[in-house]
Design a protein around this motif. Structure first.
Motif, PDB file in Angstrom:
ATOM      1  N   SER A  45      16.935 -29.194 -11.861  1.00 25.00           N
ATOM      2  CA  SER A  45      17.965 -28.151 -11.956  1.00 25.00           C
ATOM      3  C   SER A  45      17.429 -26.866 -12.582  1.00 25.00           C
ATOM      4  O   SER A  45      18.127 -25.859 -12.628  1.00 25.00           O
ATOM      5  N   GLU A  46      16.196 -26.898 -13.058  1.00 32.61           N
ATOM      6  CA  GLU A  46      15.610 -25.720 -13.688  1.00 32.61           C
ATOM      7  C   GLU A  46      15.036 -24.776 -12.639  1.00 32.61           C
ATOM      8  O   GLU A  46      14.477 -25.203 -11.634  1.00 32.61           O
ATOM      9  N   ILE A  47      15.182 -23.485 -12.894  1.00 31.49           N
ATOM     10  CA  ILE A  47      14.703 -22.442 -11.989  1.00 31.49           C
ATOM     11  C   ILE A  47      13.441 -21.808 -12.578  1.00 31.49           C
ATOM     12  O   ILE A  47      13.376 -21.550 -13.780  1.00 31.49           O
ATOM     13  N   SER A  48      12.467 -21.543 -11.727  1.00 34.99           N
ATOM     14  CA  SER A  48      11.228 -20.899 -12.186  1.00 34.99           C
ATOM     15  C   SER A  48      11.184 -19.454 -11.707  1.00 34.99           C
ATOM     16  O   SER A  48      11.402 -19.176 -10.526  1.00 34.99           O
ATOM     17  N   ARG A  49      10.924 -18.540 -12.645  1.00 37.01           N
ATOM     18  CA  ARG A  49      10.680 -17.140 -12.285  1.00 37.01           C
ATOM     19  C   ARG A  49       9.204 -16.854 -12.544  1.00 37.01           C
ATOM     20  O   ARG A  49       8.784 -16.750 -13.706  1.00 37.01           O
ATOM     21  N   PRO A  50       8.390 -16.778 -11.492  1.00 36.58           N
ATOM     22  CA  PRO A  50       6.947 -16.589 -11.675  1.00 36.58           C
ATOM     23  C   PRO A  50       6.638 -15.312 -12.433  1.00 36.58           C
ATOM     24  O   PRO A  50       6.961 -14.212 -11.982  1.00 36.58           O
ATOM     25  N   GLY A  51       6.046 -15.445 -13.595  1.00 35.91           N
ATOM     26  CA  GLY A  51       5.657 -14.291 -14.400  1.00 35.91           C
ATOM     27  C   GLY A  51       4.162 -14.273 -14.576  1.00 35.91           C
ATOM     28  O   GLY A  51       3.441 -13.522 -13.904  1.00 35.91           O
ATOM     29  N   LEU A  52       3.683 -15.159 -15.446  1.00 37.68           N
ATOM     30  CA  LEU A  52       2.242 -15.271 -15.651  1.00 37.68           C
ATOM     31  C   LEU A  52       1.521 -15.680 -14.372  1.00 37.68           C
ATOM     32  O   LEU A  52       0.364 -15.304 -14.155  1.00 37.68           O
ATOM     33  N   GLU A  53       2.212 -16.431 -13.522  1.00 38.03           N
ATOM     34  CA  GLU A  53       1.585 -16.873 -12.270  1.00 38.03           C
ATOM     35  C   GLU A  53       1.176 -15.681 -11.403  1.00 38.03           C
ATOM     36  O   GLU A  53       0.147 -15.725 -10.709  1.00 38.03           O
ATOM     37  N   TYR A  55       0.141 -24.012 -16.057  1.00 41.71           N
ATOM     38  CA  TYR A  55       1.378 -24.763 -16.282  1.00 41.71           C
ATOM     39  C   TYR A  55       2.467 -24.332 -15.291  1.00 41.71           C
ATOM     40  O   TYR A  55       3.651 -24.267 -15.630  1.00 41.71           O
ATOM     41  N   TYR A  56       2.063 -24.095 -14.077  1.00 42.16           N
ATOM     42  CA  TYR A  56       2.981 -23.614 -13.049  1.00 42.16           C
ATOM     43  C   TYR A  56       3.923 -24.741 -12.590  1.00 42.16           C
ATOM     44  O   TYR A  56       3.473 -25.764 -12.065  1.00 42.16           O
ATOM     45  N   PRO A  57       5.248 -24.595 -12.773  1.00 45.47           N
ATOM     46  CA  PRO A  57       6.208 -25.623 -12.337  1.00 45.47           C
ATOM     47  C   PRO A  57       6.489 -25.499 -10.837  1.00 45.47           C
ATOM     48  O   PRO A  57       7.545 -25.018 -10.413  1.00 45.47           O
ATOM     49  N   HIS A  58       5.559 -25.939 -10.037  1.00 44.61           N
ATOM     50  CA  HIS A  58       5.617 -25.715  -8.584  1.00 44.61           C
ATOM     51  C   HIS A  58       6.686 -26.536  -7.876  1.00 44.61           C
ATOM     52  O   HIS A  58       7.012 -26.261  -6.722  1.00 44.61           O
ATOM     53  N   ASP A  59       7.261 -27.554  -8.568  1.00 45.97           N
ATOM     54  CA  ASP A  59       8.274 -28.384  -7.926  1.00 45.97           C
ATOM     55  C   ASP A  59       9.690 -27.850  -8.140  1.00 45.97           C
ATOM     56  O   ASP A  59      10.668 -28.521  -7.818  1.00 45.97           O
ATOM     57  N   SER A 106      19.646 -12.538 -12.825  1.00 42.92           N
ATOM     58  CA  SER A 106      20.097 -13.444 -13.888  1.00 42.92           C
ATOM     59  C   SER A 106      21.356 -14.199 -13.477  1.00 42.92           C
ATOM     60  O   SER A 106      21.491 -15.399 -13.730  1.00 42.92           O
ATOM     61  N   ARG A 107      22.274 -13.499 -12.835  1.00 41.92           N
ATOM     62  CA  ARG A 107      23.510 -14.143 -12.394  1.00 41.92           C
ATOM     63  C   ARG A 107      23.221 -15.178 -11.316  1.00 41.92           C
ATOM     64  O   ARG A 107      23.771 -16.276 -11.338  1.00 41.92           O
ATOM     65  N   LEU A 108      22.346 -14.839 -10.391  1.00 41.94           N
ATOM     66  CA  LEU A 108      21.987 -15.769  -9.319  1.00 41.94           C
ATOM     67  C   LEU A 108      21.305 -17.012  -9.889  1.00 41.94           C
ATOM     68  O   LEU A 108      21.570 -18.134  -9.459  1.00 41.94           O
ATOM     69  N   SER A 109      20.430 -16.802 -10.879  1.00 43.47           N
ATOM     70  CA  SER A 109      19.763 -17.930 -11.530  1.00 43.47           C
ATOM     71  C   SER A 109      20.777 -18.868 -12.160  1.00 43.47           C
ATOM     72  O   SER A 109      20.669 -20.100 -12.042  1.00 43.47           O
ATOM     73  N   GLY A 110      21.786 -18.307 -12.831  1.00 38.49           N
ATOM     74  CA  GLY A 110      22.824 -19.122 -13.456  1.00 38.49           C
ATOM     75  C   GLY A 110      23.655 -19.882 -12.440  1.00 38.49           C
ATOM     76  O   GLY A 110      23.974 -21.061 -12.641  1.00 38.49           O
ATOM     77  N   ILE A 111      23.991 -19.227 -11.328  1.00 39.90           N
ATOM     78  CA  ILE A 111      24.808 -19.856 -10.284  1.00 39.90           C
ATOM     79  C   ILE A 111      24.068 -21.060  -9.693  1.00 39.90           C
ATOM     80  O   ILE A 111      24.630 -22.154  -9.562  1.00 39.90           O
ATOM     81  N   ILE A 112      22.798 -20.843  -9.333  1.00 34.97           N
ATOM     82  CA  ILE A 112      22.018 -21.932  -8.723  1.00 34.97           C
ATOM     83  C   ILE A 112      21.788 -23.055  -9.724  1.00 34.97           C
ATOM     84  O   ILE A 112      21.928 -24.242  -9.407  1.00 34.97           O
ATOM     85  N   SER A 113      21.434 -22.697 -10.959  1.00 33.78           N
ATOM     86  CA  SER A 113      21.154 -23.695 -11.992  1.00 33.78           C
ATOM     87  C   SER A 113      22.393 -24.533 -12.311  1.00 33.78           C
ATOM     88  O   SER A 113      22.305 -25.765 -12.420  1.00 33.78           O
ATOM     89  N   ASN A 114      23.554 -23.897 -12.438  1.00 32.94           N
ATOM     90  CA  ASN A 114      24.794 -24.625 -12.712  1.00 32.94           C
ATOM     91  C   ASN A 114      25.143 -25.574 -11.572  1.00 32.94           C
ATOM     92  O   ASN A 114      25.589 -26.709 -11.795  1.00 32.94           O
ATOM     93  N   PHE A 115      24.931 -25.100 -10.351  1.00 33.61           N
ATOM     94  CA  PHE A 115      25.212 -25.940  -9.182  1.00 33.61           C
ATOM     95  C   PHE A 115      24.301 -27.162  -9.166  1.00 33.61           C
ATOM     96  O   PHE A 115      24.746 -28.295  -8.942  1.00 33.61           O
ATOM     97  N   LEU A 116      23.008 -26.937  -9.423  1.00 32.55           N
ATOM     98  CA  LEU A 116      22.052 -28.044  -9.420  1.00 32.55           C
ATOM     99  C   LEU A 116      22.335 -29.024 -10.550  1.00 32.55           C
ATOM    100  O   LEU A 116      22.232 -30.245 -10.361  1.00 32.55           O
ATOM    101  N   GLU A 117      22.690 -28.525 -11.737  1.00 31.50           N
ATOM    102  CA  GLU A 117      23.005 -29.403 -12.861  1.00 31.50           C
ATOM    103  C   GLU A 117      24.188 -30.305 -12.526  1.00 31.50           C
ATOM    104  O   GLU A 117      24.202 -31.487 -12.870  1.00 31.50           O
ATOM    105  N   SER A 118      25.171 -29.722 -11.851  1.00 34.67           N
ATOM    106  CA  SER A 118      26.352 -30.497 -11.467  1.00 34.67           C
ATOM    107  C   SER A 118      26.011 -31.558 -10.427  1.00 34.67           C
ATOM    108  O   SER A 118      26.410 -32.712 -10.539  1.00 34.67           O
TER     109      SER A 118
END
Length: 312
Positions: free
Chosen positions: A31-39, A46-50, A117-129
């Motif tokens: 349910s966690e979302i990755s925003r590539p920064g250092l990548e 430590y890239y969370p590719h999954d 940020s809003r899109l990240s929250g929407i997707i993350s909340n949906f996945l958590e549910s």
């Protein structure tokens, strides 16, 4: 481990597919979302590719300053075989090199005009549910004045009949008999009906009734936060019941404590009306108004007044 297809995320959240529609059967289990920064700078230790990879204004404007060759190298490392999908926020168009590499590795690119940020929250909340582990418990879950009330008690005490009366009073059914619960966060428990029992109730002597068909769409809801548990007990003259509301009980549901009250059931008691009052009283308490404290204050004033009268 539960998984969900990207296709379901796209359909349920009404997102757009920029490319790779034929790859929407890919799945995600986190349910966690990755925003590539250092990548994007080349650091992939430590890239969370999954996880779902989300690009917003910062990511897109950063890669725009890179050369096509640098972008090709970075996106080749970014797009892995198990990367579920790439989401582009704010209506930005993905770089050509990203589209090329995503197609090579069969990764769909999803687009949205919603802020990052809003899109990240929407997707993350949906996945958590959707990915949360469900636990099935016995009871009737209804929404009373906007509060999720779980009615429990031994078999035959009248849980379903009480739930039916509440529905006839204008409240809403979430689940009857079996309630699937999951933890949304550290303080929140969500309850919903198992798919096979959705919008249905079993009334002894009548059978299975379709609540939505009989009472309309406004009489049901798919899920709700469980705010209060009402435990129905057969009346016993030998048992002491809380008469002032000063005893605070709670019950653990999926490791989250939920306030609980016990209501004695006997002939002539309108349990549905009592639950309505209990829900209103609970809401008043959460807003800072406590009738028990008011009573105790009035009692203290009366004692003081009588004491002063006696001294005179």
């Amino acid at each position: 481990m539960k998984i969900i297809e990207i296709k379901e995320i796209v359909n349920r959240l009404q997102l757009n597919v920029f490319s790779g529609e034929e790859y929407l059967s890919r799945t995600v289990s986190s349910s966690e979302i990755s925003r590539p920064g250092l990548e994007l700078t080349g650091y992939f230790n430590y890239y969370p590719h999954d996880r779902i990879q989300l690009f917003g204004r910062k990511e897109i404007t950063f890669v725009e300053k890179m050369t096509p060759e640098e972008r090709s190298i970075i996106f080749k490392k970014l797009c892995r075989e198990d990367t579920p999908c790439i989401v582009i926020a704010r209506g930005y168009e993905p770089p050509e090199e990203l589209v090329f590499r995503a197609n090579k590795t069969k990764i769909p690119i999803i687009a949205s005009t919603i802020p990052t940020s809003r899109l990240s929250g929407i997707i993350s909340n949906f996945l958590e549910s959707e990915l949360a582990v469900r636990t099935s418990i016995h009871g009737v879950l209804v929404e009373v004045y906007g509060l999720g009330v779980l009615i429990q008690g031994h078999s035959g005490i009248g849980k379903s009949e009480t739930g039916l009366e509440l529905i006839m009073k204008g409240h809403r059914l979430i689940a009857d008999d079996r309630v699937d619960i999951y933890q949304q966060d550290e303080r929140t428990i969500i309850g919903e009906a198992p798919e096979i029992l959705e919008h249905l109730m079993e009334i002894r002597g009548v059978g299975i009734v379709d609540v939505m068909n009989l009472f309309g769409v406004s009489s049901v809801r798919n899920s709700t936060e469980i705010s209060l548990v009402v435990d129905l007990h057969e009346w016993s003259a030998e048992k002491k019941y809380d008469r002032l509301g000063s005893d605070t009980e709670s019950i653990l549901l999926a490791n989250v404590p939920v306030p609980k009250i016990t209501i004695p059931v006997s002939t002539g008691r309108n349990v549905a009306a009592i639950i309505e009052v209990a829900a209103m009283n609970f809401r008043a308490r959460t807003m800072g108004y406590d009738a028990t404290k008011k009573f105790e204050g009035n009692l203290a004033k009366l004692i003081q007044k009588n004491s002063e009268s006696g001294e005179q």
